[in-house]
Design an enzyme around this catalytic site. Structure first.
Site, short mmCIF file in Angstrom:
data_model
loop_
_atom_site.label_atom_id
_atom_site.label_comp_id
_atom_site.label_asym_id
_atom_site.label_seq_id
_atom_site.Cartn_x
_atom_site.Cartn_y
_atom_site.Cartn_z
N SER A 21 57.85 87.97 34.03
CA SER A 21 58.11 87.42 35.37
C SER A 21 57.54 86.01 35.56
O SER A 21 56.40 85.73 35.17
CB SER A 21 57.51 88.34 36.43
OG SER A 21 57.66 87.76 37.70
N SER A 23 57.47 84.77 38.69
CA SER A 23 57.07 84.71 40.10
C SER A 23 55.61 84.29 40.29
O SER A 23 55.33 83.47 41.18
CB SER A 23 57.33 86.05 40.78
OG SER A 23 58.70 86.29 40.82
N LYS A 72 63.92 98.08 42.97
CA LYS A 72 64.47 97.52 44.22
C LYS A 72 65.15 98.56 45.11
O LYS A 72 65.10 98.47 46.32
CB LYS A 72 65.48 96.42 43.90
CG LYS A 72 64.86 95.11 43.45
CD LYS A 72 65.93 94.05 43.32
CE LYS A 72 65.41 92.80 42.66
NZ LYS A 72 66.42 91.76 42.53
N ASN A 93 63.60 93.47 47.95
CA ASN A 93 62.86 92.71 46.93
C ASN A 93 61.58 92.10 47.49
O ASN A 93 60.83 91.45 46.76
CB ASN A 93 63.74 91.63 46.27
CG ASN A 93 63.99 90.46 47.18
OD1 ASN A 93 63.87 90.57 48.40
ND2 ASN A 93 64.33 89.32 46.61
N ASP A 108 67.43 88.15 48.18
CA ASP A 108 68.42 87.76 47.16
C ASP A 108 69.71 87.25 47.82
O ASP A 108 70.33 86.31 47.33
CB ASP A 108 68.77 88.96 46.26
CG ASP A 108 67.71 89.23 45.21
OD1 ASP A 108 66.95 88.29 44.88
OD2 ASP A 108 67.62 90.37 44.73
N GLY A 132 80.05 92.95 37.78
CA GLY A 132 78.81 93.71 37.93
C GLY A 132 78.83 94.49 39.23
O GLY A 132 79.58 94.13 40.17
N GLY A 134 75.55 96.23 40.11
CA GLY A 134 74.16 96.64 40.26
C GLY A 134 73.56 95.99 41.51
O GLY A 134 74.30 95.53 42.40
N LEU A 238 74.37 84.37 37.43
CA LEU A 238 73.07 84.74 38.03
C LEU A 238 71.95 84.79 36.99
O LEU A 238 70.77 84.70 37.33
CB LEU A 238 73.19 86.12 38.70
CG LEU A 238 73.32 86.13 40.22
CD1 LEU A 238 74.46 85.27 40.68
CD2 LEU A 238 73.49 87.54 40.74
N TYR A 240 69.31 83.60 34.67
CA TYR A 240 68.61 82.31 34.68
C TYR A 240 67.83 82.04 33.40
O TYR A 240 67.30 80.96 33.21
CB TYR A 240 67.66 82.22 35.90
CG TYR A 240 66.70 83.38 35.99
CD1 TYR A 240 67.02 84.49 36.76
CD2 TYR A 240 65.50 83.38 35.30
CE1 TYR A 240 66.17 85.56 36.84
CE2 TYR A 240 64.63 84.46 35.37
CZ TYR A 240 64.98 85.55 36.15
OH TYR A 240 64.12 86.63 36.22
N GLY A 261 71.52 80.45 37.39
CA GLY A 261 70.79 81.37 38.28
C GLY A 261 69.41 80.90 38.73
O GLY A 261 68.81 81.53 39.60
#
Ligand code: NAP
Length: 294
Positions: A21, A23, A72, A93, A108, A132, A134, A238, A240, A261
């Site tokens: 991650s 983040s 999520k 999220n 998102d 997709g 999901g 999307l 990235y 993304g």
């Protein structure tokens, strides 16, 4: 370097696996730039431990957490309140601990729309193909339907999931979560070459919301075996990581406009930052550190 003290406020991200991650990097750079006494950590939370992990947000008085794959959707029942948008999408999220009440959001959707419009694409009246079904595809499909697209074709390897998503999007339109006007055409299709060619032929925008092409399997693409694409087709991937996927390379070769993304990741992070701190996110700082990390 952050100065951690007994007063430092803690924010985190729950995921499994989580080691990849970005983040923590993005949020800590923002805290540091603004001189805020916050610290952002990554927590590896196994699916079977999710309930206890969510309870710990309250017990440890964390400011909040982001939630990523695979939690999520499963996290919703453990929260005190879920925003209308997150409930509609069926995925959270961002969890904010507001005085002991855990409130779930989905950033998102707005992250996708902001990045799409920033790239100069207005979805109103447009023909769109989403690959997709999901969590990410759900946020993208609701976002596009709310913006008044002309048509939305959702293609997925598991057709049943695409069908269930189209049903949810249609239901949200009936319940009025979209501007007044004629209803869009919304259809579910299998992810097969024949269906793809038909859907792409007259499309304005193609969105890859599958994990195809993501590291470590960078040789994959949802359009494997395709020659050139229509040159007016805008391709939004999307994925990235890597910044330039096989799909993006194909679109560039076809002389089409492409959107990666990374900007959505930054925009959804900025929105979460604002929910956690109540302050405007320093977007340029977040962008710079993320681009460097890629
Ligand atoms: P998810 O809920 O696990 O959904 C995965 C999707 O990919 C499903 O539609 C799945 O199809 C499809 N898929 C996986 N492997 C496939 C294969 N071999 N062939 C065909 N289809 C395949 O994951 P998600 O949360 O939606 O995330 C999807 C992607 O979006 C990931 O790459 C994620 O990193 C990216 N994402 C980016 C951002 C951003 O900010 N840029 C935000 C969220 C997600 P089935 O239903 O048939 O399994």
């Amino acid at each position: 370097m952050l100065n951690i003290s007994a007063k430092t406020k803690i924010i985190g991200v729950f995921g499994y696996p989580i080691e990849h991650s970005l983040s923590p990097l993005m949020h800590n750079a923002a805290f540091s730039y603004l001189g805020l006494d916050y610290c952002y950590l990554a927590f590896s939370v196994r699916p079977e431990d999710l309930k206890q992990a969510v309870e710990s947000i309250r017990a440890l008085n964390l400011v909040g957490v982001n939630v990523t794959i695979p939690h999520k959707e499963r996290v919703l029942p453990y929260l005190d309140k879920v925003s209308r948008q997150a409930r509609l999408i069926g995925a959270v999220n961002t969890i904010h601990n507001k005085g002991g009440k855990l409130i779930g959001y989905n950033t998102d959707l707005s992250g996708f729309l902001t990045s799409l419009k920033q790239a100069g694409f207005n979805p109103k009246g447009k023909k769109v193909v989403v690959i997709g079904a999901g969590g990410a595809a759900r946020a993208v499909s609701f976002a596009l339907s709310q913006e008044g697209v002309h048509s939305l074709f959702i293609l997925n390897r598991t057709l049943e999931k695409a069908k269930s998503l189209t049903k949810m999007v249609k239901k949200s339109i009936i319940n009025g979560v979209r501007p007044a006007g004629s209803d869009p055409i919304i259809e579910a299709l299998s992810l097969r070459k024949k269906e793809l060619i038909k859907a792409i032929e007259r499309a304005d925008l193609l969105v890859n919301a599958t994990s195809l092409g993501m590291v470590p399997k960078t040789s994959q693409s949802p359009l494997a075996g395709f020659g050139l694409l229509p040159k007016n087709l805008v391709v939004y991937d999307l994925v990235y990581n890597p910044a330039e996927t096989k799909l993006i390379r194909l679109a560039k070769k076809s002389k089409g406009k492409t959107i990666g993304g990374l900007e959505m990741l930054i925009q959804q992070g900025a929105k979460s930052f604002e929910i956690f701190t109540g302050l405007k996110a320093p977007l340029e700082v977040m962008r710079k550190v993320m681009r460097k990390a890629m």
